[in-house]
Design a protein around this motif. Structure first.
Motif, PDB file in Angstrom:
ATOM      1  N   PRO A  14       0.827  -1.224   0.000  1.00 53.04           N
ATOM      2  CA  PRO A  14       0.000   0.000   0.000  1.00 53.04           C
ATOM      3  C   PRO A  14       0.856   1.267   0.000  1.00 53.04           C
ATOM      4  O   PRO A  14       0.824   2.042   0.952  1.00 53.04           O
ATOM      5  N   GLY A  15       1.634   1.457  -1.038  1.00 52.23           N
ATOM      6  CA  GLY A  15       2.537   2.587  -1.116  1.00 52.23           C
ATOM      7  C   GLY A  15       3.867   2.325  -0.443  1.00 52.23           C
ATOM      8  O   GLY A  15       4.538   3.253   0.020  1.00 52.23           O
ATOM      9  N   HIS A  16       4.258   1.053  -0.402  1.00 47.94           N
ATOM     10  CA  HIS A  16       5.496   0.663   0.276  1.00 47.94           C
ATOM     11  C   HIS A  16       6.671   0.606  -0.683  1.00 47.94           C
ATOM     12  O   HIS A  16       6.505   0.507  -1.909  1.00 47.94           O
ATOM     13  N   THR A  17       7.864   0.612  -0.096  1.00 48.17           N
ATOM     14  CA  THR A  17       9.119   0.409  -0.811  1.00 48.17           C
ATOM     15  C   THR A  17       9.895  -0.700  -0.100  1.00 48.17           C
ATOM     16  O   THR A  17       9.415  -1.283   0.880  1.00 48.17           O
ATOM     17  N   ALA A  18      11.100  -0.957  -0.570  1.00 54.06           N
ATOM     18  CA  ALA A  18      11.940  -1.967   0.076  1.00 54.06           C
ATOM     19  C   ALA A  18      12.188  -1.622   1.543  1.00 54.06           C
ATOM     20  O   ALA A  18      12.294  -2.522   2.394  1.00 54.06           O
ATOM     21  N   HIS A  19      12.299  -0.342   1.849  1.00 54.58           N
ATOM     22  CA  HIS A  19      12.505   0.080   3.237  1.00 54.58           C
ATOM     23  C   HIS A  19      11.354  -0.388   4.116  1.00 54.58           C
ATOM     24  O   HIS A  19      11.568  -0.859   5.250  1.00 54.58           O
ATOM     25  N   ASP A  20      10.135  -0.263   3.630  1.00 49.79           N
ATOM     26  CA  ASP A  20       8.969  -0.681   4.413  1.00 49.79           C
ATOM     27  C   ASP A  20       8.926  -2.194   4.581  1.00 49.79           C
ATOM     28  O   ASP A  20       8.517  -2.697   5.639  1.00 49.79           O
ATOM     29  N   LEU A  21       9.327  -2.928   3.549  1.00 53.85           N
ATOM     30  CA  LEU A  21       9.372  -4.382   3.669  1.00 53.85           C
ATOM     31  C   LEU A  21      10.390  -4.794   4.725  1.00 53.85           C
ATOM     32  O   LEU A  21      10.157  -5.736   5.496  1.00 53.85           O
ATOM     33  N   THR A  22      11.521  -4.099   4.767  1.00 60.14           N
ATOM     34  CA  THR A  22      12.532  -4.367   5.784  1.00 60.14           C
ATOM     35  C   THR A  22      11.973  -4.146   7.181  1.00 60.14           C
ATOM     36  O   THR A  22      12.166  -4.960   8.095  1.00 60.14           O
ATOM     37  N   ARG A  23      11.265  -3.049   7.345  1.00 64.00           N
ATOM     38  CA  ARG A  23      10.659  -2.734   8.650  1.00 64.00           C
ATOM     39  C   ARG A  23       9.647  -3.797   9.056  1.00 64.00           C
ATOM     40  O   ARG A  23       9.656  -4.279  10.197  1.00 64.00           O
ATOM     41  N   LEU A  24       8.777  -4.166   8.145  1.00 60.88           N
ATOM     42  CA  LEU A  24       7.743  -5.156   8.445  1.00 60.88           C
ATOM     43  C   LEU A  24       8.347  -6.510   8.797  1.00 60.88           C
ATOM     44  O   LEU A  24       7.941  -7.159   9.772  1.00 60.88           O
ATOM     45  N   ALA A  25       9.289  -6.955   7.987  1.00 62.98           N
ATOM     46  CA  ALA A  25       9.898  -8.262   8.219  1.00 62.98           C
ATOM     47  C   ALA A  25      10.646  -8.289   9.540  1.00 62.98           C
ATOM     48  O   ALA A  25      10.586  -9.276  10.284  1.00 62.98           O
ATOM     49  N   THR A  26      11.354  -7.203   9.852  1.00 56.54           N
ATOM     50  CA  THR A  26      12.088  -7.132  11.115  1.00 56.54           C
ATOM     51  C   THR A  26      11.144  -7.207  12.301  1.00 56.54           C
ATOM     52  O   THR A  26      11.383  -7.945  13.270  1.00 56.54           O
ATOM     53  N   ALA A  27      10.050  -6.468  12.233  1.00 56.25           N
ATOM     54  CA  ALA A  27       9.075  -6.480  13.331  1.00 56.25           C
ATOM     55  C   ALA A  27       8.438  -7.853  13.487  1.00 56.25           C
ATOM     56  O   ALA A  27       8.284  -8.362  14.603  1.00 56.25           O
ATOM     57  N   ALA A  28       8.065  -8.474  12.367  1.00 54.69           N
ATOM     58  CA  ALA A  28       7.438  -9.797  12.427  1.00 54.69           C
ATOM     59  C   ALA A  28       8.399 -10.826  12.997  1.00 54.69           C
ATOM     60  O   ALA A  28       8.018 -11.672  13.818  1.00 54.69           O
ATOM     61  N   ALA A  29       9.647 -10.771  12.578  1.00 48.93           N
ATOM     62  CA  ALA A  29      10.626 -11.741  13.056  1.00 48.93           C
ATOM     63  C   ALA A  29      10.908 -11.568  14.543  1.00 48.93           C
ATOM     64  O   ALA A  29      11.019 -12.554  15.282  1.00 48.93           O
ATOM     65  N   ARG A  30      11.011 -10.334  15.001  1.00 46.79           N
ATOM     66  CA  ARG A  30      11.287 -10.096  16.420  1.00 46.79           C
ATOM     67  C   ARG A  30      10.116 -10.561  17.284  1.00 46.79           C
ATOM     68  O   ARG A  30      10.310 -11.161  18.345  1.00 46.79           O
ATOM     69  N   LYS A  31       8.909 -10.280  16.830  1.00 46.08           N
ATOM     70  CA  LYS A  31       7.738 -10.748  17.576  1.00 46.08           C
ATOM     71  C   LYS A  31       7.662 -12.275  17.535  1.00 46.08           C
ATOM     72  O   LYS A  31       7.372 -12.931  18.535  1.00 46.08           O
ATOM     73  N   GLY A  32       7.937 -12.841  16.366  1.00 48.62           N
ATOM     74  CA  GLY A  32       7.834 -14.286  16.209  1.00 48.62           C
ATOM     75  C   GLY A  32       8.902 -15.060  16.936  1.00 48.62           C
ATOM     76  O   GLY A  32       8.700 -16.216  17.312  1.00 48.62           O
ATOM     77  N   TYR A  33      10.046 -14.423  17.164  1.00 49.34           N
ATOM     78  CA  TYR A  33      11.128 -15.093  17.877  1.00 49.34           C
ATOM     79  C   TYR A  33      10.989 -14.911  19.384  1.00 49.34           C
ATOM     80  O   TYR A  33      11.305 -15.806  20.158  1.00 49.34           O
ATOM     81  N   GLY A  34      10.454 -13.763  19.786  1.00 47.25           N
ATOM     82  CA  GLY A  34      10.450 -13.436  21.200  1.00 47.25           C
ATOM     83  C   GLY A  34       9.277 -13.952  21.988  1.00 47.25           C
ATOM     84  O   GLY A  34       9.362 -14.110  23.201  1.00 47.25           O
ATOM     85  N   ARG A  35       8.166 -14.229  21.332  1.00 48.33           N
ATOM     86  CA  ARG A  35       6.995 -14.663  22.102  1.00 48.33           C
ATOM     87  C   ARG A  35       6.887 -16.185  22.092  1.00 48.33           C
ATOM     88  O   ARG A  35       7.339 -16.847  21.164  1.00 48.33           O
ATOM     89  N   PRO A  36       6.257 -16.763  23.109  1.00 50.53           N
ATOM     90  CA  PRO A  36       6.066 -18.204  23.129  1.00 50.53           C
ATOM     91  C   PRO A  36       5.218 -18.652  21.944  1.00 50.53           C
ATOM     92  O   PRO A  36       4.312 -17.940  21.507  1.00 50.53           O
ATOM     93  N   ALA A  37       5.530 -19.820  21.425  1.00 51.08           N
ATOM     94  CA  ALA A  37       4.741 -20.348  20.320  1.00 51.08           C
ATOM     95  C   ALA A  37       3.334 -20.648  20.789  1.00 51.08           C
ATOM     96  O   ALA A  37       3.102 -21.080  21.918  1.00 51.08           O
ATOM     97  N   ALA A  38       2.367 -20.409  19.913  1.00 49.77           N
ATOM     98  CA  ALA A  38       0.975 -20.706  20.241  1.00 49.77           C
ATOM     99  C   ALA A  38       0.757 -22.206  20.303  1.00 49.77           C
ATOM    100  O   ALA A  38       1.383 -22.972  19.579  1.00 49.77           O
TER     101      ALA A  38
END
Length: 332
Positions: free
Chosen positions: A296-320
């Motif tokens: 939605p109006g993103h660039t590579a920079h935004d993809l980097t931000r999204l992936a980093t946030a998803a990975a940090r949340k996915g690594y740091g929280r207990p698995a469902a």
């Protein structure tokens, strides 16, 4: 514990290389480039893409990643509701391209994950298109932590079922998500075959020979790559049959996926998710990164931000914990 620098690079590579493969293939969709044709991010094609513009493949992956970046369990009701809402948001943007099966579901604008899955079940005819597989890559980022393999497989299946009520579509998404998660964590493609060691015997018996054929055959053997099975085979053929001696493998394999012809943006996007997970964002050519853009109006920079946030949340929280017991076991 935190993700290492290399793991973070590979996590970002999941989204960046998905988008790169997608934008690379967009200009060649429904064609069969000659063996000596130059493959580049030229745009054009049947939908008039701009150079570097990604298509519905990455747009829907972004929708999943935006939810994963919040840390919510994608397999749970709240996560599926959020993904469903993002899909409808994207649909309401009047995208240039949308798959027939996905359109049949989203055109009803279902309110919530359960309603969207119900609509997908009600769609008549063949339902094994590649539209779920093309967007599954970011699901892996939501479950990188210890014990996360079961959660990743559960989420991959539930997110697939939002639009594609088909056993093979679900299996393909689980296989690819498992492989991407493994590649981010360990830097190998071993998760592709590793999935066959943890899935039910009948699923392994089905997919094992298909992977064999992809590794030993040619795109003519799986030419109907609008179908999820042939799409996965095309992506794995491109990855497994190109020179993988260095990080240039990412570019070589994406170009091979496009040369395979047919649904070129989607097969290259699918391949890109796993290639990026193996080689990292640093393997995506700079000249591609500079022009990547899309909904939605993103660039590579935004993809980097999204992936980093998803990975940090996915690594740091207990698995469902899956709602029902599964036969899948975490692999070391």
């Amino acid at each position: 514990m935190t993700l290492t620098t290399r793991q973070c690079d590979r996590a970002v590579g999941v989204l960046l290389a998905t988008a790169a493969g997608d934008a690379l293939g967009a200009g060649y969709e429904f064609t069969h480039p000659a063996a000596d044709a130059e493959i580049d991010m030229v745009g054009g094609g049947v939908f008039g893409w701009e150079p570097g513009e990604w298509t519905d493949d990455t747009a829907m992956a972004v929708a999943v990643a935006e939810v994963a970046a919040t840390g919510v369990d994608l397999a749970g009701a709240a996560g599926l509701d959020a993904v469903a809402a993002q899909f409808v948001r994207w649909f309401d943007s009047h995208p240039k391209d949308i798959g027939n099966q996905t359109r049949a579901v989203l055109s009803h604008r279902p309110a919530g994950g359960a309603a969207m899955q119900a609509r997908a079940r009600a769609v008549p005819g063949r339902k094994g298109g590649n539209g779920a597989l093309m967007r599954t890559a970011p699901v892996a980022l939501s479950c990188l932590g210890a014990g996360g393999a079961d959660a990743a497989l559960a989420a991959a299946g539930q997110v697939a079922l939002l639009t594609h009520d088909d056993p093979q579509a679900v299996q393909a998404c689980r296989l690819w998500t498992y492989a991407i998660r493994h590649a981010v964590l360990h830097g190998t493609f071993d998760g592709v075959r590793g999935y066959l060691q943890v899935c039910p015997a009948d699923v392994a018996g089905y997919w094992g020979p298909l992977l064999d054929r992809a590794e030993r055959g040619s795109p003519d053997d799986f030419a109907n790559n609008g179908w999820t099975v042939h799409a996965l085979q095309t992506a794995w053929w491109a990855i497994s049959t190109t020179d993988d001696s260095d990080h240039g493998h990412l570019q070589r394999a994406l170009e091979a996926a496009v040369r395979a012809g047919g649904d070129t943006d989607t097969t290259a996007a699918i391949a890109g998710g796993l290639l990026g997970a193996r080689w990292g964002a640093s393997a995506v050519p700079d000249r591609w990164r500079r022009i990547l853009h899309g909904w939605p109006g993103h660039t590579a920079h935004d993809l980097t931000r999204l992936a980093t946030a998803a990975a940090r949340k996915g690594y740091g929280r207990p698995a469902a914990v899956p709602a029902r017991p599964t036969t899948f076991q975490e692999q070391s």
